[in-house]
Scaffold this motif. Structure first.
Motif, PDB file in Angstrom:
ATOM      1  N   CYS A   1       4.054  -3.696   0.739  1.00 23.87           N
ATOM      2  CA  CYS A   1       3.462  -2.858   1.798  1.00 23.87           C
ATOM      3  C   CYS A   1       2.953  -1.532   1.246  1.00 23.87           C
ATOM      4  CB  CYS A   1       4.489  -2.588   2.890  1.00 23.87           C
ATOM      5  SG  CYS A   1       4.828  -4.038   3.871  1.00 23.87           S
ATOM      6  N   GLU A   2       3.659  -0.972   0.286  1.00 23.56           N
ATOM      7  CA  GLU A   2       3.288   0.362  -0.207  1.00 23.56           C
ATOM      8  C   GLU A   2       1.903   0.375  -0.847  1.00 23.56           C
ATOM      9  OE1 GLU A   2       6.049   2.901  -0.441  1.00 23.56           O
ATOM     10  OE2 GLU A   2       5.198   4.353  -1.824  1.00 23.56           O
ATOM     11  N   LEU A   3       1.510  -0.730  -1.477  1.00 23.13           N
ATOM     12  CA  LEU A   3       0.254  -0.698  -2.233  1.00 23.13           C
ATOM     13  C   LEU A   3      -0.862  -1.597  -1.709  1.00 23.13           C
ATOM     14  CD1 LEU A   3       1.580  -0.530  -5.884  1.00 23.13           C
ATOM     15  CD2 LEU A   3       0.332   1.252  -4.708  1.00 23.13           C
TER      16      LEU A   3
ATOM     17  N   GLY B   1      -2.131  -1.532   3.357  1.00 19.58           N
ATOM     18  CA  GLY B   1      -2.519  -0.209   3.843  1.00 19.58           C
ATOM     19  C   GLY B   1      -3.545   0.472   2.961  1.00 19.58           C
ATOM     20  N   LEU B   2      -3.262   0.511   1.650  1.00 20.25           N
ATOM     21  CA  LEU B   2      -4.179   1.220   0.735  1.00 20.25           C
ATOM     22  C   LEU B   2      -5.534   0.522   0.683  1.00 20.25           C
ATOM     23  CD1 LEU B   2      -2.405   2.429  -2.533  1.00 20.25           C
ATOM     24  CD2 LEU B   2      -2.991   3.716  -0.507  1.00 20.25           C
ATOM     25  N   ILE B   3      -5.515  -0.815   0.551  1.00 23.46           N
ATOM     26  CA  ILE B   3      -6.794  -1.538   0.454  1.00 23.46           C
ATOM     27  C   ILE B   3      -7.488  -1.499   1.825  1.00 23.46           C
ATOM     28  CG2 ILE B   3      -7.925  -3.711  -0.229  1.00 23.46           C
ATOM     29  CD1 ILE B   3      -5.575  -4.257  -2.096  1.00 23.46           C
TER      30      ILE B   3
ATOM     31  N   ALA C   1       3.540   2.273 -12.139  1.00 20.15           N
ATOM     32  CA  ALA C   1       4.135   3.611 -12.045  1.00 20.15           C
ATOM     33  C   ALA C   1       4.880   3.804 -10.732  1.00 20.15           C
ATOM     34  CB  ALA C   1       3.042   4.669 -12.196  1.00 20.15           C
ATOM     35  N   ILE C   2       4.549   3.022  -9.726  1.00 17.44           N
ATOM     36  CA  ILE C   2       5.198   3.212  -8.422  1.00 17.44           C
ATOM     37  C   ILE C   2       6.683   2.827  -8.475  1.00 17.44           C
ATOM     38  CG2 ILE C   2       4.812   0.967  -7.314  1.00 17.44           C
ATOM     39  CD1 ILE C   2       3.766   2.845  -4.952  1.00 17.44           C
ATOM     40  N   LEU C   3       7.025   2.044  -9.496  1.00 19.12           N
ATOM     41  CA  LEU C   3       8.412   1.572  -9.601  1.00 19.12           C
ATOM     42  C   LEU C   3       9.401   2.700  -9.890  1.00 19.12           C
ATOM     43  CD1 LEU C   3       7.760  -1.750 -11.542  1.00 19.12           C
ATOM     44  CD2 LEU C   3       8.079  -1.393  -9.093  1.00 19.12           C
TER      45      LEU C   3
ATOM     46  N   MET D   1      10.344   7.801  -5.740  1.00 16.71           N
ATOM     47  CA  MET D   1      11.574   7.825  -4.945  1.00 16.71           C
ATOM     48  C   MET D   1      11.533   6.815  -3.793  1.00 16.71           C
ATOM     49  SD  MET D   1      11.887  11.221  -2.555  1.00 16.71           S
ATOM     50  CE  MET D   1      11.270  12.461  -3.636  1.00 16.71           C
ATOM     51  N   ASP D   2      10.321   6.453  -3.353  1.00 14.99           N
ATOM     52  CA  ASP D   2      10.242   5.455  -2.265  1.00 14.99           C
ATOM     53  C   ASP D   2      10.860   4.140  -2.720  1.00 14.99           C
ATOM     54  OD1 ASP D   2       7.789   6.784  -0.513  1.00 14.99           O
ATOM     55  OD2 ASP D   2       7.689   7.110  -2.650  1.00 14.99           O
ATOM     56  N   ILE D   3      10.582   3.770  -3.967  1.00 13.98           N
ATOM     57  CA  ILE D   3      11.077   2.483  -4.456  1.00 13.98           C
ATOM     58  C   ILE D   3      12.524   2.609  -4.953  1.00 13.98           C
ATOM     59  CG2 ILE D   3      10.716   0.639  -6.187  1.00 13.98           C
ATOM     60  CD1 ILE D   3       8.445   0.646  -4.165  1.00 13.98           C
TER      61      ILE D   3
ATOM     62  N   ALA E   1       7.585   1.522   6.580  1.00 11.32           N
ATOM     63  CA  ALA E   1       6.808   0.369   7.060  1.00 11.32           C
ATOM     64  C   ALA E   1       5.618   0.862   7.884  1.00 11.32           C
ATOM     65  CB  ALA E   1       7.691  -0.565   7.887  1.00 11.32           C
ATOM     66  N   PHE E   2       5.898   1.767   8.828  1.00 11.88           N
ATOM     67  CA  PHE E   2       4.803   2.304   9.643  1.00 11.88           C
ATOM     68  C   PHE E   2       3.855   3.133   8.762  1.00 11.88           C
ATOM     69  CE2 PHE E   2       3.069   5.865  12.093  1.00 11.88           C
ATOM     70  CZ  PHE E   2       2.328   5.174  13.039  1.00 11.88           C
ATOM     71  N   GLY E   3       4.456   3.952   7.869  1.00  8.53           N
ATOM     72  CA  GLY E   3       3.628   4.785   6.986  1.00  8.53           C
ATOM     73  C   GLY E   3       2.677   3.945   6.159  1.00  8.53           C
TER      74      GLY E   3
ATOM     75  N   HIS F   1       8.332  19.005   1.600  1.00  7.49           N
ATOM     76  CA  HIS F   1       9.588  18.370   2.010  1.00  7.49           C
ATOM     77  C   HIS F   1      10.078  17.401   0.932  1.00  7.49           C
ATOM     78  CE1 HIS F   1      11.831  15.203   4.392  1.00  7.49           C
ATOM     79  NE2 HIS F   1      12.540  16.288   4.589  1.00  7.49           N
ATOM     80  N   ARG F   2       9.136  16.642   0.387  1.00  3.57           N
ATOM     81  CA  ARG F   2       9.466  15.644  -0.643  1.00  3.57           C
ATOM     82  C   ARG F   2      10.001  16.337  -1.899  1.00  3.57           C
ATOM     83  NH1 ARG F   2       7.514  10.200  -0.971  1.00  3.57           N
ATOM     84  NH2 ARG F   2       7.258   9.537  -3.119  1.00  3.57           N
ATOM     85  N   GLU F   3       9.373  17.460  -2.216  1.00  3.02           N
ATOM     86  CA  GLU F   3       9.775  18.210  -3.406  1.00  3.02           C
ATOM     87  C   GLU F   3      11.225  18.685  -3.241  1.00  3.02           C
ATOM     88  OE1 GLU F   3      10.424  21.591  -5.894  1.00  3.02           O
ATOM     89  OE2 GLU F   3      10.275  21.700  -3.726  1.00  3.02           O
TER      90      GLU F   3
HETATM   91  C1  LIG Z   1       4.334  10.445   8.107  1.00  4.81           C
HETATM   92  C2  LIG Z   1       4.832   9.197   7.535  1.00  4.81           C
HETATM   93  C3  LIG Z   1       4.695   7.988   8.314  1.00  4.81           C
HETATM   94  C4  LIG Z   1       5.378   9.249   6.343  1.00  4.81           C
HETATM   95  C5  LIG Z   1       5.553   8.111   5.460  1.00  4.81           C
HETATM   96  C6  LIG Z   1       5.065   8.521   4.128  1.00  4.81           C
HETATM   97  C7  LIG Z   1       4.134   7.489   3.493  1.00  4.81           C
HETATM   98  C8  LIG Z   1       2.822   7.430   4.259  1.00  4.81           C
HETATM   99  C9  LIG Z   1       3.914   7.906   2.033  1.00  4.81           C
HETATM  100  C10 LIG Z   1       5.250   8.028   1.278  1.00  4.81           C
HETATM  101  C11 LIG Z   1       4.882   7.889  -0.129  1.00  4.81           C
HETATM  102  C12 LIG Z   1       3.649   7.325  -0.228  1.00  4.81           C
HETATM  103  C13 LIG Z   1       2.915   7.079  -1.417  1.00  4.81           C
HETATM  104  C14 LIG Z   1       1.598   6.685  -1.361  1.00  4.81           C
HETATM  105  C15 LIG Z   1       0.938   6.486  -0.038  1.00  4.81           C
HETATM  106  C16 LIG Z   1       1.630   7.193   1.104  1.00  4.81           C
HETATM  107  C17 LIG Z   1       3.116   6.959   1.123  1.00  4.81           C
HETATM  108  C18 LIG Z   1       3.417   5.501   1.424  1.00  4.81           C
HETATM  109  C19 LIG Z   1       0.824   6.278  -2.607  1.00  4.81           C
HETATM  110  C20 LIG Z   1       0.911   4.761  -2.597  1.00  4.81           C
HETATM  111  C21 LIG Z   1      -0.639   6.727  -2.521  1.00  4.81           C
HETATM  112  C22 LIG Z   1      -1.406   6.431  -3.814  1.00  4.81           C
HETATM  113  C23 LIG Z   1      -0.765   7.184  -4.973  1.00  4.81           C
HETATM  114  O1  LIG Z   1      -1.493   7.045  -6.183  1.00  4.81           O
HETATM  115  C24 LIG Z   1       0.687   6.778  -5.203  1.00  4.81           C
HETATM  116  C25 LIG Z   1       0.770   5.357  -5.736  1.00  4.81           C
HETATM  117  C26 LIG Z   1       1.280   7.681  -6.264  1.00  4.81           C
HETATM  118  C27 LIG Z   1       1.444   6.978  -3.839  1.00  4.81           C
HETATM  119  C28 LIG Z   1       2.930   6.674  -3.906  1.00  4.81           C
HETATM  120  C29 LIG Z   1       3.617   7.309  -2.712  1.00  4.81           C
END
Ligand SMILES: CC(C)=CCC[C@@H](C)[C@H]1CC=C2C3=C(CC[C@@]21C)[C@@]1(C)CC[C@H](O)C(C)(C)[C@@H]1CC3
Ligand SMILES: NC(=O)C1=CN([C@@H]2O[C@H](COP(=O)(O)OP(=O)(O)OC[C@H]3O[C@@H](n4cnc5c(N)ncnc54)[C@H](OP(=O)(O)O)[C@@H]3O)[C@@H](O)[C@H]2O)C=CC1
Length: 451
Positions: free
Chosen positions: A225-227, A230-232, A276-278, A281-283, A293-295, A418-420
């Motif tokens: 889901c992270e990559l 949503g991103l594409i 690099a995403i591995l 902190m999300d992962i 999931a929503f993000g 906040h993340r920092e």
């Molecule tokens: C307000 C809300 C719903 C917060 C959730 C936060 C997420 C939207 C973000 C948390 C970390 C993210 C990252 C990216 C996208 C946004 C979210 C999911 C990212 C995939 C964007 C592209 C970058 O190159 C990245 C891969 C470093 C990045 C990783 C963190």
């Protein structure tokens, strides 16, 4: 399954009440932005001009399209033949031998990883998960399929009209999916739970996510889901807005080209450096619940495309000198963002790599080192600085007549501050005195001499 005994992570996001508020506020904000971008006044603050009825939100066509999109991205995730080799001597061997990063035990034969599979960070039970590395391929294949579809008559320019119902089904999917994740976590072993999502409060844990890496076989839901969708999806929506603008006005505006180009570069870069995403902190730290999931599947595609949505209905004149200055700002931001992220990733993978071997470091009690020169000697989060500069460059093509296209910059500043703070807390816990020494030597967090 009962949460494990022992100290729990402090509650974040204002605890259960804050989480409950965010469950409603995040989708409400997303719909507000979608409506504001299509309204004449395009006000960020203040109520939208009109509220849509259910008929504007619910569309079976949008549901079908959304499910087809998720299905396509899942198929692309699973596509390549993956040869899984075990054991991975080079990853685990070092730690077992008490060796530092990049050092091998004498005589140890490195078992090369399949280039299409990467290993994640070590988990609590000392195992490592494997992840497919084919995100960039998925982007290219999606582009090819969309190109084929358009040449066969697919009306890409009709997508902007469907944003509202698509965002609605994406939000519904996020709620249902998070419920599934919450229930799945009830039967997961304790070692699979994230430190932050085991408060015992169902709303808080539903929001933050209980399980760290929920999977079914090789399919990792969080990583996927992270990559992917949503991103594409974000760049596809941008492209559809560009096509629609060309249909309406004869050709896309320079501002629309810039926004599309910058954000395509950002997404392409994320997928190119997928591995690099591995280490984010999300992962490695956060559970997979409603927030991510929503993000990932709703917030990113429908709010990160806000500048292009705004430009479709509010065209902005942009001269070449201004466009060149904005390109320069984006290039500077990207240079810092990529330089900092690559420097840290190279260093974490192999500190004796010639590109980072000459940098100054601090040793920590964990055996890992911290960089104190190069990008990471400038501020403690140089990658955030680069990301923020790019965020500014994405909004500037929209002019300065409205605040709405600057929403991303404002939200992103708050998110990264906040993340920092969260990351600093975790690093202090992990590295103790060494982290304090790093903070003493590199006193600024994100912006040199300012913050
Ligand atoms: C307000 C809300 C719903 C917060 C959730 C936060 C997420 C939207 C973000 C948390 C970390 C993210 C990252 C990216 C996208 C946004 C979210 C999911 C990212 C995939 C964007 C592209 C970058 O190159 C990245 C891969 C470093 C990045 C990783 C963190
Ligand atoms: N567009 C978007 O919506 C978002 C984008 N991002 C971007 O994602 C990227 C990743 O961000 P994020 O995961 O938050 O954090 P970072 O990539 O900054 O990673 C932080 C980790 O890096 C390591 N580290 C910190 N300082 C040093 C040092 N001096 N030397 C070596 N290692 C160090 C520590 O982990 P350890 O020591 O364990 O390796 C720390 O926990 C960033 O570029 C950010 O801008 C993030 C959120 C949202």
């Amino acid at each position: 399954m009962a949460p494990p005994e022992g100290p729990r992570a402090p509650l974040e996001f204002g605890g259960p009440l804050g989480a409950a508020a965010l469950l409603l506020l995040l989708p409400a904000t997303m719909f507000h932005l979608l409506l504001a971008a299509r309204s004449g006044p395009a006000r960020l603050l203040g109520p939208p001009a009109s509220l849509p009825g259910l008929e504007a939100l619910w569309s079976p066509r949008a549901l079908l399209l959304w499910l087809a999109w998720l299905g396509l991205q899942a198929a692309l995730y699973l596509l390549p033949a993956r040869k899984v080799r075990a054991p991975l001597a080079h990853a685990r061997g070092r730690e077992a031998e008490g060796l530092g990063e990049g050092e091998d035990a004498p005589g140890l034969i490195r078992a090369p990883l399949d280039p299409q599979v990467a290993e994640g960070q070590e988990l609590k039970d000392k195992s490592r998960l494997r992840y497919p590395i084919n995100g960039f391929q998925a982007l290219v294949l999606t582009a090819l399929l969309v190109g084929l579809g358009v040449s066969a008559g697919l009306p890409l320019g009709a997508l902007p009209e469907m944003l509202l119902p698509l965002a609605f089904v994406a939000t519904l999917t996020a709620f249902i999916f998070s419920l599934f994740l919450y229930m799945k976590a009830q039967v997961a072993p304790v070692s699979a739970l994230a430190p932050g999502g085991i408060s015992g409060n169902p709303i808080y844990d539903f929001f933050l996510g209980r399980e760290l890496n929920p999977r079914i076989c090789f399919f990792d839901f969080k990583y996927f889901c992270e990559l992917r969708p949503g991103l594409i999806g974000w760049v596809l929506i941008n492209l559809a807005l560009l096509v629609k603008e060309a249909e309406l006005r004869g050709s896309p505006s320079l501002a629309m080209w810039l926004v599309n180009g910058f954000q395509l570069l950002y997404v392409g870069d994320a997928l190119w450096h997928e591995e690099a995403i591995l280490t984010t902190m999300d992962i490695t730290h956060d559970g997979f619940g409603f927030m991510l999931a929503f993000g990932d599947i709703a917030w990113v595609p429908f709010t990160y495309s806000l500048q292009a949505q705004f430009l479709l209905r509010h065209p902005q004149p942009l001269g070449l000198p201004m466009a060149s200055a904005i390109c320069l700002i984006n290039a500077i931001g990207y240079y810092i963002f990529r330089g900092a992220n690559s420097q840290k990733n190279t260093f974490r993978k192999n500190p004796s790599d010639p590109r980072v071997a000459g940098l100054e470091t601090i040793s920590t009690a964990t055996g890992r080192k911290l960089l104190v020169s190069g990008w990471w000697g400038m501020v403690r989060h140089p990658n955030y600085l680069g990301d923020l500069i790019m965020a500014l460059a994405w909004s500037l093509p929209c002019g300065v007549s409205h605040l709405l296209p600057y929403f991303y910059l404002l939200y992103f500043t708050a998110l990264l501050v906040h993340r920092e703070a969260r990351d600093e807390r975790q690093c202090l816990q992990k590295y103790g005195l060494a982290w304090q020494e790093y903070c003493r030597r590199v006193p600024y967090r994100i912006v040199p001499y300012i913050y």
